[in-house]
Motif scaffolding. Structure first.
Motif, PDB file in Angstrom:
ATOM      1  N   ILE A 284       0.833  -1.204   0.000  1.00 36.02           N
ATOM      2  CA  ILE A 284       0.000   0.000   0.000  1.00 36.02           C
ATOM      3  C   ILE A 284       0.867   1.254   0.000  1.00 36.02           C
ATOM      4  O   ILE A 284       0.552   2.245  -0.667  1.00 36.02           O
ATOM      5  N   THR A 285       2.002   1.250   0.707  1.00 40.15           N
ATOM      6  CA  THR A 285       2.872   2.431   0.688  1.00 40.15           C
ATOM      7  C   THR A 285       3.558   2.588  -0.671  1.00 40.15           C
ATOM      8  O   THR A 285       3.737   3.710  -1.148  1.00 40.15           O
ATOM      9  N   ASP A 286       3.936   1.470  -1.290  1.00 40.58           N
ATOM     10  CA  ASP A 286       4.526   1.551  -2.634  1.00 40.58           C
ATOM     11  C   ASP A 286       3.507   2.111  -3.629  1.00 40.58           C
ATOM     12  O   ASP A 286       3.856   2.922  -4.500  1.00 40.58           O
ATOM     13  N   TRP A 287       2.246   1.649  -3.526  1.00 40.40           N
ATOM     14  CA  TRP A 287       1.197   2.175  -4.403  1.00 40.40           C
ATOM     15  C   TRP A 287       1.038   3.677  -4.184  1.00 40.40           C
ATOM     16  O   TRP A 287       0.969   4.451  -5.148  1.00 40.40           O
ATOM     17  N   LEU A 288       0.986   4.092  -2.940  1.00 42.44           N
ATOM     18  CA  LEU A 288       0.780   5.507  -2.634  1.00 42.44           C
ATOM     19  C   LEU A 288       1.942   6.352  -3.146  1.00 42.44           C
ATOM     20  O   LEU A 288       1.746   7.409  -3.770  1.00 42.44           O
ATOM     21  N   ASN A 289       3.170   5.894  -2.930  1.00 46.45           N
ATOM     22  CA  ASN A 289       4.335   6.637  -3.411  1.00 46.45           C
ATOM     23  C   ASN A 289       4.351   6.734  -4.930  1.00 46.45           C
ATOM     24  O   ASN A 289       4.739   7.761  -5.503  1.00 46.45           O
ATOM     25  N   ASP A 290       3.923   5.650  -5.581  1.00 42.04           N
ATOM     26  CA  ASP A 290       3.865   5.650  -7.045  1.00 42.04           C
ATOM     27  C   ASP A 290       2.840   6.659  -7.549  1.00 42.04           C
ATOM     28  O   ASP A 290       3.111   7.397  -8.508  1.00 42.04           O
ATOM     29  N   ARG A 291       1.659   6.697  -6.934  1.00 42.33           N
ATOM     30  CA  ARG A 291       0.614   7.628  -7.355  1.00 42.33           C
ATOM     31  C   ARG A 291       1.030   9.074  -7.108  1.00 42.33           C
ATOM     32  O   ARG A 291       0.756   9.957  -7.939  1.00 42.33           O
ATOM     33  N   VAL A 292       1.712   9.326  -6.006  1.00 40.07           N
ATOM     34  CA  VAL A 292       2.213  10.679  -5.742  1.00 40.07           C
ATOM     35  C   VAL A 292       3.280  11.031  -6.766  1.00 40.07           C
ATOM     36  O   VAL A 292       3.295  12.136  -7.327  1.00 40.07           O
ATOM     37  N   GLY A 293       4.189  10.084  -7.047  1.00 42.34           N
ATOM     38  CA  GLY A 293       5.253  10.336  -8.010  1.00 42.34           C
ATOM     39  C   GLY A 293       4.749  10.607  -9.404  1.00 42.34           C
ATOM     40  O   GLY A 293       5.359  11.383 -10.161  1.00 42.34           O
ATOM     41  N   LYS A 294       3.624   9.986  -9.784  1.00 38.05           N
ATOM     42  CA  LYS A 294       3.044  10.191 -11.111  1.00 38.05           C
ATOM     43  C   LYS A 294       2.125  11.405 -11.167  1.00 38.05           C
ATOM     44  O   LYS A 294       1.550  11.694 -12.220  1.00 38.05           O
ATOM     45  N   GLY A 295       1.991  12.098 -10.064  1.00 37.62           N
ATOM     46  CA  GLY A 295       1.159  13.296 -10.051  1.00 37.62           C
ATOM     47  C   GLY A 295      -0.321  13.016  -9.987  1.00 37.62           C
ATOM     48  O   GLY A 295      -1.135  13.914 -10.240  1.00 37.62           O
ATOM     49  N   MET A 296      -0.714  11.807  -9.640  1.00 35.63           N
ATOM     50  CA  MET A 296      -2.127  11.453  -9.555  1.00 35.63           C
ATOM     51  C   MET A 296      -2.707  11.763  -8.183  1.00 35.63           C
ATOM     52  O   MET A 296      -3.914  11.935  -8.031  1.00 35.63           O
ATOM     53  N   ILE A 297      -1.850  11.771  -7.184  1.00 39.26           N
ATOM     54  CA  ILE A 297      -2.252  12.121  -5.826  1.00 39.26           C
ATOM     55  C   ILE A 297      -1.451  13.337  -5.389  1.00 39.26           C
ATOM     56  O   ILE A 297      -0.227  13.380  -5.551  1.00 39.26           O
ATOM     57  N   ILE A 298      -2.150  14.318  -4.849  1.00 39.77           N
ATOM     58  CA  ILE A 298      -1.522  15.524  -4.311  1.00 39.77           C
ATOM     59  C   ILE A 298      -1.385  15.360  -2.804  1.00 39.77           C
ATOM     60  O   ILE A 298      -2.371  15.085  -2.114  1.00 39.77           O
ATOM     61  N   GLU A 299      -0.171  15.531  -2.309  1.00 39.63           N
ATOM     62  CA  GLU A 299       0.074  15.361  -0.877  1.00 39.63           C
ATOM     63  C   GLU A 299       0.714  16.617  -0.289  1.00 39.63           C
ATOM     64  O   GLU A 299       1.697  17.133  -0.818  1.00 39.63           O
ATOM     65  N   THR A 300       0.135  17.105   0.796  1.00 36.29           N
ATOM     66  CA  THR A 300       0.720  18.202   1.560  1.00 36.29           C
ATOM     67  C   THR A 300       0.934  17.703   2.984  1.00 36.29           C
ATOM     68  O   THR A 300       0.655  16.550   3.311  1.00 36.29           O
ATOM     69  N   SER A 301       1.407  18.570   3.833  1.00 34.62           N
ATOM     70  CA  SER A 301       1.639  18.170   5.228  1.00 34.62           C
ATOM     71  C   SER A 301       0.330  17.900   5.961  1.00 34.62           C
ATOM     72  O   SER A 301       0.314  17.223   6.989  1.00 34.62           O
ATOM     73  N   GLU A 302      -0.782  18.410   5.418  1.00 33.33           N
ATOM     74  CA  GLU A 302      -2.061  18.290   6.119  1.00 33.33           C
ATOM     75  C   GLU A 302      -3.081  17.416   5.395  1.00 33.33           C
ATOM     76  O   GLU A 302      -3.965  16.843   6.036  1.00 33.33           O
ATOM     77  N   ALA A 310      -7.308  12.371 -12.078  1.00 35.88           N
ATOM     78  CA  ALA A 310      -7.240  10.975 -11.646  1.00 35.88           C
ATOM     79  C   ALA A 310      -8.595  10.493 -11.155  1.00 35.88           C
ATOM     80  O   ALA A 310      -9.006   9.357 -11.442  1.00 35.88           O
ATOM     81  N   LYS A 311      -9.301  11.341 -10.424  1.00 34.32           N
ATOM     82  CA  LYS A 311     -10.622  10.969  -9.921  1.00 34.32           C
ATOM     83  C   LYS A 311     -11.598  10.732 -11.083  1.00 34.32           C
ATOM     84  O   LYS A 311     -12.343   9.743 -11.088  1.00 34.32           O
ATOM     85  N   GLU A 312     -11.574  11.598 -12.079  1.00 31.55           N
ATOM     86  CA  GLU A 312     -12.477  11.456 -13.226  1.00 31.55           C
ATOM     87  C   GLU A 312     -12.171  10.180 -14.005  1.00 31.55           C
ATOM     88  O   GLU A 312     -13.081   9.485 -14.467  1.00 31.55           O
ATOM     89  N   GLN A 313     -10.891   9.870 -14.159  1.00 32.30           N
ATOM     90  CA  GLN A 313     -10.527   8.636 -14.855  1.00 32.30           C
ATOM     91  C   GLN A 313     -11.039   7.409 -14.094  1.00 32.30           C
ATOM     92  O   GLN A 313     -11.522   6.450 -14.703  1.00 32.30           O
ATOM     93  N   LEU A 314     -10.921   7.428 -12.794  1.00 30.16           N
ATOM     94  CA  LEU A 314     -11.424   6.325 -11.991  1.00 30.16           C
ATOM     95  C   LEU A 314     -12.933   6.189 -12.135  1.00 30.16           C
ATOM     96  O   LEU A 314     -13.454   5.089 -12.368  1.00 30.16           O
ATOM     97  N   LEU A 315     -13.654   7.299 -12.022  1.00 25.62           N
ATOM     98  CA  LEU A 315     -15.115   7.261 -12.132  1.00 25.62           C
ATOM     99  C   LEU A 315     -15.557   6.826 -13.524  1.00 25.62           C
ATOM    100  O   LEU A 315     -16.518   6.054 -13.661  1.00 25.62           O
TER     101      LEU A 315
END
Length: 336
Positions: A284-302, A310-315
């Protein structure tokens, strides 16, 4: 008159002489001097049947690696499994006086000092097979036992002597429950009750019709491919990681990575009938890091969330078919 062991026993068809077995287990036949020296190091006289067998084939991996039990162990309900049989010597790592032999298992792993470890097991040290000299004394004919470190070094009786143990080994196919396990898993993903959290998340997501049915369709396909219900790094598992993440962050938009990884376990890992029953956190952490690295998930400190693309493609993927066939497209959610 000298007792004869292993009458009508086909030694040549007993062993699986793979390259690994020969490298890690098999030594040249022991001399009488070596046997005496090893017995002195161990503090026990080795069974004559064991010595006779080792003079023909000194250690190795048998073709039959399972032994029936009348009580459950940490390995199985009705049997134990061995990886190999240790030969007489010091040269090979898996010989009884070798680097990973009997003295090592007793001194470093805490196994009881009332005998000799003769077989290692697939658990990589967490259970072993031993010769047990408690009844017969150091020079007698030992019983063969299984010792389970996972259960506070619990002892399970296996055989009255070494020859009986060897003759009692059976092939792992005897205990192959893969078809039954697959049927059970298919029933679970088809009808098992969702966890309270997953049910709540599905009820909150109105963008996808028949969402619960589509989740079951995806997981049914996973079981059909693997034979069991588990998420790894394959395409269908990635789809389920994406889906769970979208559901959770839609319901709880103000969460960070740490909170999501903590609550992830309660979606379909450990809660409810519809669950995998366990997982490897690295997937699960590898998946999350991959999605962040590909710009599909936006991550901030909060916060952490899917991008709108990415959400539209999933839907779109979830909504584009009613029977779920296109859900299994390997090209799912690739971002140019």
């Amino acid at each position: 008159m000298k007792k004869e062991y292993f009458k009508e026993f086909k030694n040549s068809s007993f062993w699986d002489d793979s390259d690994y077995a020969i490298k890690e287990y098999v030594s040249t036949p022991p001399t009488d001097d070596l046997i005496a020296s090893v017995e002195q190091d161990l503090g026990y006289k080795l069974p004559a049947s064991y010595i006779e067998m080792m003079k023909l084939h000194n250690g190795g991996i048998p073709l039959n690696t399972c032994f029936p039990t009348n009580e459950p162990t940490s390995w199985a309900e009705d049997h134990i499994a061995i990886t190999g049989i240790m030969g007489i010597g010091r040269e090979k790592a898996y010989s009884i006086c070798g680097q990973l032999g009997s003295l090592f298992m007793i001194d470093e792993w805490g196994y009881p000092d009332f005998g000799v470890v003769i077989c290692d097991c697939p658990s990589a040290g967490h259970d072993v097979v031993m010769l047990d000299y408690r009844k017969c004394g150091r020079n007698g004919e030992p019983e063969v036992i299984h010792v389970d470190q996972e259960c506070d070094y619990e002892v399970t009786f296996l055989a009255k002597d070494f020859e009986t143990f060897i003759r009692g080994l059976v092939n792992e196919k005897v205990y192959d429950t893969s078809e039954k396990d697959k049927e059970t898993a298919l029933e679970k993903v088809a009808r098992g009750e969702f966890s309270p959290l997953l049910a709540k998340l599905c009820a909150h997501a109105t963008e996808v019709e028949n969402l619960e049915d589509k989740i079951r369709e995806i997981c049914t396909k996973i079981v059909e491919k693997k034979g069991f219900f588990a998420l790894h790094a394959d395409e269908l598992s990635i789809l389920m990681y994406d889906l769970q993440f979208w559901l959770y962050t839609k319901f709880q938009p103000s969460i960070d990575r740490e909170r999501y990884l903590k609550d992830y376990e309660m979606i379909l890992v450990f809660s409810g009938e519809f669950s995998t029953g366990g997982y490897a956190p690295s997937f699960i952490t590898d998946w999350l890091n991959d999605r962040v690295g590909k710009g599909m998930i936006i991550e901030t400190s909060e916060t952490i969330r899917f991008t709108e693309t990415a959400k539209e493609q999933l839907l779109n993927r979830l909504n584009e078919t009613n029977n779920g066939e296109k859900l299994y497209n390997i090209a799912y959610l690739l971002v140019e």
